[in-house]
Motif scaffolding. Sequence first.
Motif, mmCIF file in Angstrom:
data_model
loop_
_atom_site.group_PDB
_atom_site.id
_atom_site.type_symbol
_atom_site.label_atom_id
_atom_site.label_comp_id
_atom_site.label_asym_id
_atom_site.label_seq_id
_atom_site.Cartn_x
_atom_site.Cartn_y
_atom_site.Cartn_z
ATOM 1 N N ASP A 1 -5.537 -10.204 6.352
ATOM 2 C CA ASP A 1 -4.184 -10.750 6.158
ATOM 3 C C ASP A 1 -4.146 -11.942 5.205
ATOM 4 O OD1 ASP A 1 -3.058 -8.880 7.902
ATOM 5 O OD2 ASP A 1 -3.522 -10.117 9.647
ATOM 6 N N ALA A 2 -5.213 -12.189 4.463
ATOM 7 C CA ALA A 2 -5.265 -13.339 3.564
ATOM 8 C C ALA A 2 -4.177 -13.251 2.489
ATOM 9 C CB ALA A 2 -6.637 -13.428 2.905
ATOM 10 N N ASP A 3 -3.653 -14.392 2.110
ATOM 11 C CA ASP A 3 -2.613 -14.440 1.081
ATOM 12 C C ASP A 3 -3.186 -14.599 -0.321
ATOM 13 O OD1 ASP A 3 0.200 -14.453 0.365
ATOM 14 O OD2 ASP A 3 -0.109 -16.557 -0.158
ATOM 15 N N THR A 4 -4.437 -15.064 -0.439
ATOM 16 C CA THR A 4 -5.062 -15.200 -1.753
ATOM 17 C C THR A 4 -6.138 -14.135 -1.935
ATOM 18 O OG1 THR A 4 -6.642 -16.821 -0.920
ATOM 19 C CG2 THR A 4 -4.621 -17.684 -1.899
ATOM 20 N N ALA A 5 -6.294 -13.692 -3.165
ATOM 21 C CA ALA A 5 -7.207 -12.595 -3.478
ATOM 22 C C ALA A 5 -8.665 -13.031 -3.380
ATOM 23 C CB ALA A 5 -6.920 -12.058 -4.869
ATOM 24 N N ALA A 6 -9.490 -12.130 -2.895
ATOM 25 C CA ALA A 6 -10.933 -12.337 -2.887
ATOM 26 C C ALA A 6 -11.541 -11.881 -4.215
ATOM 27 C CB ALA A 6 -11.571 -11.574 -1.730
ATOM 28 N N ALA A 7 -10.870 -10.947 -4.882
ATOM 29 C CA ALA A 7 -11.325 -10.446 -6.184
ATOM 30 C C ALA A 7 -10.127 -9.901 -6.941
ATOM 31 C CB ALA A 7 -12.367 -9.347 -5.999
ATOM 32 N N PRO B 1 -7.284 -17.918 -7.558
ATOM 33 C CA PRO B 1 -7.016 -16.517 -7.224
ATOM 34 C C PRO B 1 -5.517 -16.278 -7.073
ATOM 35 C CG PRO B 1 -7.966 -17.661 -5.343
ATOM 36 C CD PRO B 1 -7.989 -18.622 -6.496
ATOM 37 N N PRO B 2 -5.048 -15.102 -7.477
ATOM 38 C CA PRO B 2 -3.619 -14.810 -7.314
ATOM 39 C C PRO B 2 -3.262 -14.619 -5.840
ATOM 40 C CG PRO B 2 -4.772 -12.873 -8.087
ATOM 41 C CD PRO B 2 -5.773 -13.996 -8.081
ATOM 42 N N THR B 3 -1.968 -14.712 -5.552
ATOM 43 C CA THR B 3 -1.475 -14.490 -4.198
ATOM 44 C C THR B 3 -0.777 -13.131 -4.123
ATOM 45 O OG1 THR B 3 0.663 -15.521 -4.633
ATOM 46 C CG2 THR B 3 -1.121 -16.969 -3.839
ATOM 47 N N ARG B 4 -0.525 -12.688 -2.910
ATOM 48 C CA ARG B 4 0.128 -11.390 -2.692
ATOM 49 C C ARG B 4 1.485 -11.301 -3.389
ATOM 50 N NH1 ARG B 4 -1.670 -8.117 2.000
ATOM 51 N NH2 ARG B 4 -3.472 -9.159 2.877
ATOM 52 N N ALA B 5 2.189 -12.424 -3.491
ATOM 53 C CA ALA B 5 3.535 -12.413 -4.071
ATOM 54 C C ALA B 5 3.534 -11.960 -5.532
ATOM 55 C CB ALA B 5 4.153 -13.805 -3.955
ATOM 56 N N ALA B 6 2.384 -11.985 -6.187
ATOM 57 C CA ALA B 6 2.298 -11.627 -7.606
ATOM 58 C C ALA B 6 2.119 -10.125 -7.838
ATOM 59 C CB ALA B 6 1.150 -12.388 -8.261
ATOM 60 N N PHE B 7 2.142 -9.327 -6.762
ATOM 61 C CA PHE B 7 1.866 -7.892 -6.883
ATOM 62 C C PHE B 7 2.989 -7.076 -6.276
ATOM 63 C CE2 PHE B 7 -1.978 -10.183 -7.340
ATOM 64 C CZ PHE B 7 -2.657 -9.512 -8.351
ATOM 65 N N GLY B 8 3.277 -5.933 -6.913
ATOM 66 C CA GLY B 8 4.434 -5.141 -6.525
ATOM 67 C C GLY B 8 4.162 -3.974 -5.597
ATOM 68 N N ALA B 9 2.923 -3.542 -5.496
ATOM 69 C CA ALA B 9 2.589 -2.405 -4.626
ATOM 70 C C ALA B 9 1.257 -2.691 -3.956
ATOM 71 C CB ALA B 9 2.510 -1.118 -5.440
ATOM 72 N N PHE B 10 1.085 -2.158 -2.744
ATOM 73 C CA PHE B 10 -0.144 -2.403 -1.979
ATOM 74 C C PHE B 10 -0.663 -1.121 -1.372
ATOM 75 C CE2 PHE B 10 1.799 -6.498 -2.288
ATOM 76 C CZ PHE B 10 0.721 -7.356 -2.441
ATOM 77 N N ARG B 11 -1.974 -1.074 -1.196
ATOM 78 C CA ARG B 11 -2.651 0.045 -0.559
ATOM 79 C C ARG B 11 -3.745 -0.535 0.325
ATOM 80 N NH1 ARG B 11 -2.717 5.109 0.892
ATOM 81 N NH2 ARG B 11 -1.516 5.613 -0.933
ATOM 82 N N ALA B 12 -3.742 -0.185 1.617
ATOM 83 C CA ALA B 12 -4.795 -0.632 2.536
ATOM 84 C C ALA B 12 -6.031 0.239 2.320
ATOM 85 C CB ALA B 12 -4.322 -0.530 3.981
#
Length: 144
Positions: free
Chosen positions: A107-113, A7-18
Amino acid sequence: MARPLLPPTRAAFGAFRALPTRWADNDAYGHMNNATYFALFDTAVSLWQMEQGMVIDGPDPTRFLVVENGCTYFAEVGFPEILHAGLRLAHLGNSSFRTEIALFRNDADTAAAMGFFAQVHVDASGRPSPLPDSVRAALSTLAT
């Protein structure tokens, strides 16, 4: 889309939405229903587009059609978790683009999906049309 080995990590993404989950998102097995993942992907992408000044509804919208989508699951999620949708640009063409969306539990650093939407910009008649410069510039900010 070939299944990623990890699974990818948060560092691989440029924008986030809760995105909070809801009780109704769970199925009879106690985890989030498959169709809900796509609704969350659509919500995250649409909200990001609107934040970038893209008018996606009303009398003169910027029209995008989803022409392909998919999802890879790595871990179960469900209510009452808060999901964080990470967005990144996987492809930018003349009239089309592909956005990848990863869902992170709390707060997980790896993606669930991780899913994707391939979209085509169309004119009022529904024919493919070149992406406006402003859309191209906004999408480019998601490139990693």
